[in-house]
Design a protein around this motif. Structure first.
Motif, PDB file in Angstrom:
ATOM      1  N   THR A 169       0.844  -1.191   0.000  1.00  0.00           N
ATOM      2  CA  THR A 169       0.000   0.000   0.000  1.00  0.00           C
ATOM      3  C   THR A 169       0.885   1.249   0.000  1.00  0.00           C
ATOM      4  N   ARG A 170       0.251   2.416  -0.049  1.00  0.00           N
ATOM      5  CA  ARG A 170       1.014   3.648   0.160  1.00  0.00           C
ATOM      6  C   ARG A 170       1.523   3.663   1.600  1.00  0.00           C
ATOM      7  N   LYS A 171       2.712   4.162   1.779  1.00  0.00           N
ATOM      8  CA  LYS A 171       3.325   4.153   3.106  1.00  0.00           C
ATOM      9  C   LYS A 171       2.524   5.017   4.075  1.00  0.00           C
ATOM     10  N   GLY A 172       2.187   4.420   5.223  1.00  0.00           N
ATOM     11  CA  GLY A 172       1.417   5.123   6.235  1.00  0.00           C
ATOM     12  C   GLY A 172      -0.063   5.204   5.944  1.00  0.00           C
ATOM     13  N   ASP A 173      -0.501   4.530   4.880  1.00  0.00           N
ATOM     14  CA  ASP A 173      -1.912   4.571   4.485  1.00  0.00           C
ATOM     15  C   ASP A 173      -2.353   3.173   4.084  1.00  0.00           C
ATOM     16  N   THR A 174      -2.355   2.266   5.039  1.00  0.00           N
ATOM     17  CA  THR A 174      -2.602   0.853   4.749  1.00  0.00           C
ATOM     18  C   THR A 174      -4.075   0.526   4.580  1.00  0.00           C
ATOM     19  N   GLU A 175      -4.977   1.442   4.916  1.00  0.00           N
ATOM     20  CA  GLU A 175      -6.422   1.195   4.781  1.00  0.00           C
ATOM     21  C   GLU A 175      -6.847  -0.053   5.568  1.00  0.00           C
ATOM     22  N   LYS A 187      -9.946  -1.028  -3.804  1.00  0.00           N
ATOM     23  CA  LYS A 187      -9.455  -1.067  -5.172  1.00  0.00           C
ATOM     24  C   LYS A 187      -8.033  -1.627  -5.171  1.00  0.00           C
ATOM     25  N   LEU A 188      -7.800  -2.625  -6.018  1.00  0.00           N
ATOM     26  CA  LEU A 188      -6.504  -3.288  -6.082  1.00  0.00           C
ATOM     27  C   LEU A 188      -5.931  -3.176  -7.488  1.00  0.00           C
ATOM     28  N   LEU A 228      -1.278   3.094  -7.861  1.00  0.00           N
ATOM     29  CA  LEU A 228      -1.293   3.128  -6.406  1.00  0.00           C
ATOM     30  C   LEU A 228      -0.687   4.420  -5.888  1.00  0.00           C
ATOM     31  N   ARG A 229       0.433   4.795  -6.446  1.00  0.00           N
ATOM     32  CA  ARG A 229       1.141   5.994  -5.991  1.00  0.00           C
ATOM     33  C   ARG A 229       0.274   7.245  -6.122  1.00  0.00           C
ATOM     34  N   SER A 230      -0.535   7.297  -7.177  1.00  0.00           N
ATOM     35  CA  SER A 230      -1.369   8.472  -7.436  1.00  0.00           C
ATOM     36  C   SER A 230      -2.645   8.495  -6.605  1.00  0.00           C
ATOM     37  N   GLY A 231      -2.906   7.412  -5.868  1.00  0.00           N
ATOM     38  CA  GLY A 231      -4.112   7.348  -5.058  1.00  0.00           C
ATOM     39  C   GLY A 231      -5.300   6.751  -5.775  1.00  0.00           C
ATOM     40  N   GLY A 232      -5.075   6.225  -6.988  1.00  0.00           N
ATOM     41  CA  GLY A 232      -6.160   5.621  -7.747  1.00  0.00           C
ATOM     42  C   GLY A 232      -6.530   4.228  -7.291  1.00  0.00           C
ATOM     43  N   ALA A 233      -5.720   3.632  -6.429  1.00  0.00           N
ATOM     44  CA  ALA A 233      -6.000   2.315  -5.872  1.00  0.00           C
ATOM     45  C   ALA A 233      -5.625   2.327  -4.397  1.00  0.00           C
ATOM     46  N   ASP A 234      -6.222   1.422  -3.635  1.00  0.00           N
ATOM     47  CA  ASP A 234      -5.920   1.321  -2.207  1.00  0.00           C
ATOM     48  C   ASP A 234      -4.699   0.449  -1.946  1.00  0.00           C
ATOM     49  N   ALA A 235      -4.450  -0.489  -2.864  1.00  0.00           N
ATOM     50  CA  ALA A 235      -3.336  -1.414  -2.693  1.00  0.00           C
ATOM     51  C   ALA A 235      -2.924  -1.943  -4.054  1.00  0.00           C
ATOM     52  N   ALA A 236      -1.776  -2.576  -4.084  1.00  0.00           N
ATOM     53  CA  ALA A 236      -1.295  -3.254  -5.291  1.00  0.00           C
ATOM     54  C   ALA A 236      -0.720  -4.593  -4.867  1.00  0.00           C
ATOM     55  N   SER A 237      -0.575  -5.483  -5.834  1.00  0.00           N
ATOM     56  CA  SER A 237      -0.004  -6.794  -5.526  1.00  0.00           C
ATOM     57  C   SER A 237       0.906  -7.235  -6.656  1.00  0.00           C
ATOM     58  N   SER A 238       2.027  -7.851  -6.273  1.00  0.00           N
ATOM     59  CA  SER A 238       2.949  -8.439  -7.239  1.00  0.00           C
ATOM     60  C   SER A 238       3.813  -9.460  -6.513  1.00  0.00           C
ATOM     61  N   ASP A 239       4.704 -10.111  -7.237  1.00  0.00           N
ATOM     62  CA  ASP A 239       5.614 -11.063  -6.607  1.00  0.00           C
ATOM     63  C   ASP A 239       6.432 -10.364  -5.525  1.00  0.00           C
ATOM     64  N   PHE A 240       6.737 -11.092  -4.466  1.00  0.00           N
ATOM     65  CA  PHE A 240       7.415 -10.479  -3.330  1.00  0.00           C
ATOM     66  C   PHE A 240       8.702  -9.744  -3.685  1.00  0.00           C
TER      67      PHE A 240
END
Length: 319
Positions: A169-175, A187-188, A228-240
């Protein structure tokens, strides 16, 4: 990327090291995955076939060309990406270069969208696909994970690394997101054709109270990060390893944070046509030689991926 599969596991232990050890000079200049053209300086130098210890294992046609064409989504740092000079770098290119020395050929990376790489392999655009691609039964058998129906010829995999999937997520904004179930009503952002997208599809079916996951799928991971960075999503997912790299490097480490544990830990594999058994076996022999020599461990250490190391390359080890 971790392969498309609706199989869900419980949270796995972290299989790759944190990316604190990753060192990449300069800003990353990443190409769009839709670029299907050949990149300059994208090969891996190798010894000549006359002196390479495993050259005789290759098919004669490959030996004659001296080149193995590699389909890859070259926007997935630190596995494969372009540095500030435009050179293709990362875990996969380094491993390919080491294998090239064993086989006496050059691995030439060609950029393509991740979800089209196997199509390119089947149409002989590429000799292999090497792109953080998870080995699983669906891909081995050519089965669509959404429908369960066979949609094409399967492929064989030469396994070489282990990785899981993470949410960030965005840092400090984990929702208040700490697991996949917490994404209901959120939104993912994900890359199209990956296990992240499939996990989200599977999870949203479990959501209650009308709170579904809004899934936004993009051609490459960089677009997902931008969303995600722009605030258009709450989180993102990818390989670790990719999520950890983004957390480490984006905005000087100020943009993102990983939440929860990895899931779907599984092997990465080099995809090869089932008809190309000689090439498949040559690649396995080369990877095992690189592992045995110690160069494999040095490459993983360089990119902070040492905890994903395997002791031996196997064929079709994915479940």
């Amino acid at each position: 990327m971790t392969a498309s599969s609706t199989r869900r596991t419980t949270a796995a232990h972290h299989r790759l090291a944190a990316v604190g050890a990753i060192a990449v000079a300069g800003a990353l200049v990443l190409t769009g995955c839709g670029d299907q053209t050949k990149d300059k300086d994208n090969g891996s130098s190798s010894a000549s076939t006359s002196s390479a210890p495993l050259a005789d294992k290759l098919p004669q046609a490959i030996k004659d060309k001296g080149v193995i064409k590699v389909g890859s989504d070259i926007a997935y740092a630190p596995v494969e990406f372009k540095d500030n000079s435009g050179k293709v770098v990362g875990i996969d290119p380094d491993l390919a270069a080491a294998m090239g020395k064993q086989l006496g050929v050059t691995f030439q990376f060609e950029n393509g969208t991740f979800d089209a790489l196997l199509t390119g392999l089947r149409s002989n655009r590429y000799d292999i696909a090497m792109s953080a691609m998870t080995d699983n039964k669906n891909r081995q058998e050519g089965v669509d994970p959404d429908t369960g129906k066979k949609v094409g010829e399967g492929v064989d995999f030469v396994d070489y690394l282990t990785a899981g999937v993470s949410i960030y997520t965005r840092k400090g904004d984990t929702e208040n997101i700490a697991s996949w179930s917490d994404l209901c009503g959120k939104k993912l952002a994900v890359e199209r054709g990956t296990v992240s997208e499939d996990l989200a599809k599977a999870e949203t079916k479990k959501c209650t109270g009308g709170k579904k996951i809004t899934i936004e799928a993009f051609d490459d991971d960089q677009q997902s990060q931008t969303r995600l960075r722009s605030g258009g999503a709450d989180a993102a997912s990818s390989d670790f390893p990719v999520a950890a790299y983004a957390v480490k490097t984006s905005g000087g480490g100020k943009d993102f944070e990983i939440v929860g544990d990895q899931v779907e830990a599984a092997p990465y594999g080099i995809a090869v046509s089932k008809d190309d058994t000689q090439l498949r076996d040559a690649l396995q022999a080369a990877m095992n030689a690189v592992i045995k020599s110690g160069e494999y461990q040095k490459i993983l250490d360089k990119w902070g991926a040492e905890d994903g190391a395997v002791k031996e390359s196997v064929i079709n080890g994915g479940k």
